[in-house]
Each structure stands twice: as C-alpha cells, then as structure tokens.
Design an enzyme around this catalytic site. Structure first.
Site, PDB file in Angstrom:
ATOM      1  N   ASP A 179     -33.450  -7.592  61.976  1.00 39.51           N
ATOM      2  CA  ASP A 179     -33.680  -8.802  62.771  1.00 39.51           C
ATOM      3  C   ASP A 179     -32.554  -9.717  62.326  1.00 39.51           C
ATOM      4  OD1 ASP A 179     -34.353 -11.440  63.533  1.00 39.51           O
ATOM      5  OD2 ASP A 179     -36.400 -10.774  63.889  1.00 39.51           O
ATOM      6  N   HIS A 180     -31.558  -9.895  63.182  1.00 36.56           N
ATOM      7  CA  HIS A 180     -30.331 -10.523  62.663  1.00 36.56           C
ATOM      8  C   HIS A 180     -30.555 -11.972  62.217  1.00 36.56           C
ATOM      9  CE1 HIS A 180     -29.731 -12.180  66.754  1.00 36.56           C
ATOM     10  NE2 HIS A 180     -28.904 -13.037  66.193  1.00 36.56           N
ATOM     11  N   HIS A 242     -37.359 -12.768  66.331  1.00 35.94           N
ATOM     12  CA  HIS A 242     -36.735 -13.878  65.599  1.00 35.94           C
ATOM     13  C   HIS A 242     -37.714 -15.031  65.319  1.00 35.94           C
ATOM     14  CE1 HIS A 242     -33.432 -11.496  66.784  1.00 35.94           C
ATOM     15  NE2 HIS A 242     -33.200 -12.059  67.946  1.00 35.94           N
TER      16      HIS A 242
HETATM   17  C1  BG6 Z   1     -30.764 -11.588  70.590  1.00 38.06           C
HETATM   18  C2  BG6 Z   1     -31.302 -11.719  71.992  1.00 38.06           C
HETATM   19  O1  BG6 Z   1     -31.665 -10.877  69.783  1.00 38.06           O
HETATM   20  O2  BG6 Z   1     -30.568 -12.882  70.036  1.00 38.06           O
HETATM   21  C3  BG6 Z   1     -30.381 -12.554  72.856  1.00 38.06           C
HETATM   22  O3  BG6 Z   1     -31.433 -10.419  72.565  1.00 38.06           O
HETATM   23  C4  BG6 Z   1     -30.090 -13.892  72.199  1.00 38.06           C
HETATM   24  O4  BG6 Z   1     -30.951 -12.765  74.155  1.00 38.06           O
HETATM   25  C5  BG6 Z   1     -29.641 -13.675  70.749  1.00 38.06           C
HETATM   26  O5  BG6 Z   1     -29.065 -14.530  72.951  1.00 38.06           O
HETATM   27  C6  BG6 Z   1     -29.536 -15.018  70.039  1.00 38.06           C
HETATM   28  O6  BG6 Z   1     -28.921 -14.824  68.787  1.00 38.06           O
HETATM   29  P1  BG6 Z   1     -28.113 -15.995  68.097  1.00 38.06           P
HETATM   30  O7  BG6 Z   1     -27.720 -15.456  66.774  1.00 38.06           O
HETATM   31  O8  BG6 Z   1     -26.952 -16.318  69.005  1.00 38.06           O
HETATM   32  O9  BG6 Z   1     -29.061 -17.165  68.004  1.00 38.06           O
END
Ligand code: BG6
Length: 487
Positions: A179-180, A242
């Site tokens: 989960d980045h 997230h």
């Molecule tokens: C991803 C989603 O997991 O997270 C995207 O699939 C979203 O739709 C993205 O834009 C948002 O990541 P960050 O790091 O730009 O907030």
C-alpha cells in the site's frame, strides 16, 4: 538470522514495461542506486510481454528516468542501467518460465547465495498463472519473496482467491503486499507523532477527541485508466486501502515495538472494530464538467464516453467500536477533480469542560491538530491565545497555530518517492510497512458491506462540478452533526 530475513540480490519485476514500473519503480531504484543504497550485487531483471532485449529495456528505463526522476537524483545512471536485464514473457502460459528462470540464474553473481525478490505489478488476472509458472520453473524456494501491487481483487472473495493462489507457493512471511501510502514519510511520521511523544497518548481517545476527518483529495480525473477505474470507483480504489490504513494508524493502540508483527497486530484490531456502515452514512458523487488547475475539464461521463454509476467521490461517517473511540466519528472523504490535491488528517478536540471566559466575548474554539500528509508536510496544533491588549472590553482570545513544517525542520533530509522505502524494505525483507492478509481481508469485509448497502438501496452517485469539494450531500453528512469539513 531467520530464514525469511535474507537480503535479495536479484529483483525480478513483472510488468516491467508498464506504467507503475516506468513512473515509480525504475526511478525509485535508480534514485536508491545514486545514493549508494543498493548493494553492488543487486541485479534487476525486468519481464513483460513486450518484445525487448536487455539494451531495449535499458533504453526504456533511461527514458523513464529522464521523464519521471529529477535530474539531481539520477546519478550517472550508467551503473544503474548496467544492473538491468530483460526477458520477454507471456505470463498467461507456462512456456516461457524456464527461460526466465535461466535469465534470473544468470543475472546472479557467480557463487553468490542471495535471494530473489519478485515484484508483481501486472493485471491481477495474471497473478495465478504467474505463480504456477514460477513454481514450475523453481522460482518459489525458501529464498524467494513475493511482492504484490494493488488491486488485490475487487471484493473479499476475489482477494481471497488471489491470496490463496499466492499462499499456495509462499508463506505469509515471504509475501509483501504494497500500500504505497505506507511508504510515505509523513504517514510513517504518524507513528512517531503518536508514540514517540508523551503528550498525545493520554488525550488520544473519546474523552478529549470529538471527531477525526481524513481527506484524500486529488485534482486529477480518469487519466486514461478507463477500464480499471470504472470497474473500481473511489471506494475500492482509495478507501479500501490507503484511507483505511491511515485510519488504522490514527486509531490503533500502541504496539509494543516497531516491528512487523506488533504494528500489524494493532492495525488489524482497528480494522476489525470498524462498525458496518449504513448507506445513509455514506455519500457518493461523480464529477461533471468544470475546472481543474485553472483549466476547463470534461465530466467523468464525457471522459468515459458513456453514462456510468461509478463514484469518483465518496464520503463516509465511520465508527471504530471499541473503548477508546466510543462515540467518535471518523469522517472520510476522497475524490477526483477536487479543487486541490491534499491528503490530511484533522483531529478535532472537544471544548474545554468549563470556560472561565464565559460572558467576556472571548471566542473560545476547541483545539485541533492538523496533520498534512501531502503536498504540504506539516503538523499544526491550533491553540487559543490571548489577544494582546488592556482588555478594557473583556479578554479577547484568538486561535494561533503551533506549526512544524517538516521540510524546514529536516532541511538536510532527502525527500523520497514512497516506493524507494518500500523497495528497499522488500530487498531487505522487512514487512512492517506491508499489509498482512488479515488486514486486507478486514478492509474488504467493511467495504463489501457498504457496497451491498448501496446495491440494496439502489444508491447512485450525486453529481458535482469538477473543481469543487464534491456533492452537497457530503456537506450535509457532517453538518447534521454540527461539523464542517476542513477546507
Ligand atoms: C492509487 C490510485 O492507488 O493512488 C489512484 O489507484 C490514485 O487512483 C493514487 O490517484 C494516489 O496516490 P498519491 O500517492 O498520488 O496520493
């Protein structure tokens, strides 16, 4: 050293020519290399369906770095590109896996006894066949770990299917689910804020906290991800993973240590304590034509080319049913085409139990803690202070911020892409910032219930204009509790 704690000397990237690889994975690895954080032995083997050779893959990687990695983080790039090799593979059939295994074998230093980390960033439909292929080619042994990128299914059943397929070849200790958001520095800082300071823990409960808001707003729209996004929607794309991870970090009990089991044990308790949400505690929206970043933008239906019931915005009033959070709503909202890109957590404290300034017109506001995750990385505690003066008309008070701007406080620290941290942890074998199966399943359980409620009620998204904070129902969701969204 336990068997699961080997360092990998080969990283095998499935989906190596795809969007994630070009935008994030290769640039992150290159940045780590430029900072001297990858061992000399590490080799990176890319694989995908595209017909490329090593040189072609290195060219593609160079272009990706030039596009997605700032020049001052690239280093010379030559050393990094030398680590790369490539094997064409159609992962849907078993045929090419032996050749892939030979390539992986070749890439390793002769006589070295390191392990292999495999990163799957392909369509989930390929996960099962890929695992079978890896098994057949002997690439699932004790010194191989498996990293999975989202989406891990679209509901509890499909995620269990993927998890079962992976578990048939790898034990949980060697499965790393990304989960980045957990790779973001400011998200990790939530743990430091809560558990490295004595100030917050005694007041971090329903006695002192009135409610919590978590906002993940984006200005982008569909971005060409037509098929994927229209099947997923905001609830599954952003809340299931997230936002629930952010909620878990805010609400969890103190773990006994900063280790994978302790941290994840506490997170999963929160996720399991989430009360099933009724449809009336959720609001969904879909954007229509409007403006974003000062430019006119089309509506979701126009981008998609057809009408759709997929939500691009969702707001939820959530509850964590345990002693600590009894009666404290967690308001969550996320949407595409919002007025600004912002991820933040607002902790709203209660009013003082008795105001000694009553009747003086002092204007007392309850304290708030605002944790900015992105793009601003800051922590602001709003406190009441006396406005200087002789108070002839009574004491006047005003809210003043006690603010820490992280980039200023740590000016010397390198700001990193979330994947840099996660890839390094994957190579080392530290699972703390990866999601365990029971967490994913608790997340899906909660989300599936919401979707079932929507279906039962025939709930359709309300429209909102691109560049606004979502449909009017989102405002009503909090206003009926006397709460306003932080904007
Ligand atoms: C991803 C989603 O997991 O997270 C995207 O699939 C979203 O739709 C993205 O834009 C948002 O990541 P960050 O790091 O730009 O907030």
């Amino acid at each position: 050293m336990p068997a699961t704690q080997f360092a990998a000397d080969r990283l095998l990237l499935f989906g190596a020519t795809g969007d994630l690889s070009r935008r994030k994975l290769l640039p992150s690895l290159c940045a780590l290399d430029a900072d001297g954080l990858l061992s000399d032995e590490l080799r990176i083997i890319g694989t995908a369906r595209s017909d490329l050779d090593d040189a072609g893959f290195r060219n593609m990687a160079r272009e990706a770095m030039e596009e997605f990695l700032p020049a001052d983080r690239r280093g010379s790039m030559a050393g990094f590109l030398n680590r790369l090799s490539y094997q064409t593979l159609d992962a849907s059939t078993l045929d090419g896996f032996d050749a892939l295994a030979a390539k992986v074998e070749d890439a390793g230093e002769k006589g070295a006894d390191g392990g292999i980390a495999i990163f799957l960033s392909t369509a989930p439909s390929l996960f099962g066949p890929t695992i079978k292929g890896l098994e057949k080619a002997g690439l699932t042994g004790d010194k191989v770990r498996m990293c999975l990128e989202k989406p891990l299914g679209s509901d509890l059943d499909s995620s269990a299917e993927i998890n079962d397929a992976v578990a048939s070849a790898f034990p949980e200790e060697r499965i790393f689910r990304i989960d980045h958001y957990l790779g973001k520095e400011t998200v990790q800082n939530l743990l430091a804020l809560r558990f490295a300071n004595i100030l917050f823990e005694p007041i971090w409960n329903s006695n002192v906290i009135e409610h919590v808001q978590i906002t993940v707003a984006e200005t982008v729209g569909l971005e060409g991800r037509v098929g994927f996004y229209n099947d997923a929607g905001a609830l599954r794309d952003m809340v299931q993973n997230h936002m629930l991870q952010l909620l878990a970090l805010v609400a969890m009990e103190p773990p006994t240590s900063f280790d994978a089991t302790a941290v994840r044990d506490e997170k999963v308790k929160v996720l399991r304590a989430l009360r099933q949400t009724s449809a009336s505690e959720t609001v969904t929206g879909q954007y229509r034509a409007g403006a974003s970043d000062g430019k006119a933008v089309p509506g979701y239906d126009e981008e998609l080319g057809e009408a759709s019931d997929t939500e691009t915005f969702v707001a939820i009033k959530a509850h964590v049913d345990n002693w600590r959070w009894k009666g404290v709503p967690f308001y969550l909202r996320t949407g595409k085409r919002m007025p600004e890109r912002v991820t933040e957590i607002l902790v709203q404290f209660r009013c003082v139990p008795h105001s000694i300034f009553e009747g003086t017109g002092a204007g007392l506001h309850p304290n708030r803690l605002l944790i900015g995750i992105q793009p601003e990385e800051d922590i602001t505690l709003s406190l009441m202070a006396k406005v200087p003066g002789l108070d002839e008309d009574g004491v006047r008070l005003r809210e003043v911020p006690l603010a820490i701007t992280m980039p200023d406080a740590f000016a010397e620290a390198q700001r990193r892409i979330a994947y840099e941290r996660l890839l390094l942890d994957l190579i080392k074998g530290d699972q703390t910032l990866f999601v365990r199966r029971d967490e994913v399943e608790a997340q899906w359980q909660w989300i599936d219930h919401i979707r079932a409620e929507w279906e039962k009620q025939g709930k359709k998204p309300q429209t909102y204009m691109a560049g606004t904070w979502g449909p009017s129902g989102a405002v009503a969701l909090t206003e009926r509790d006397g709460v306003s969204w932080h904007e």
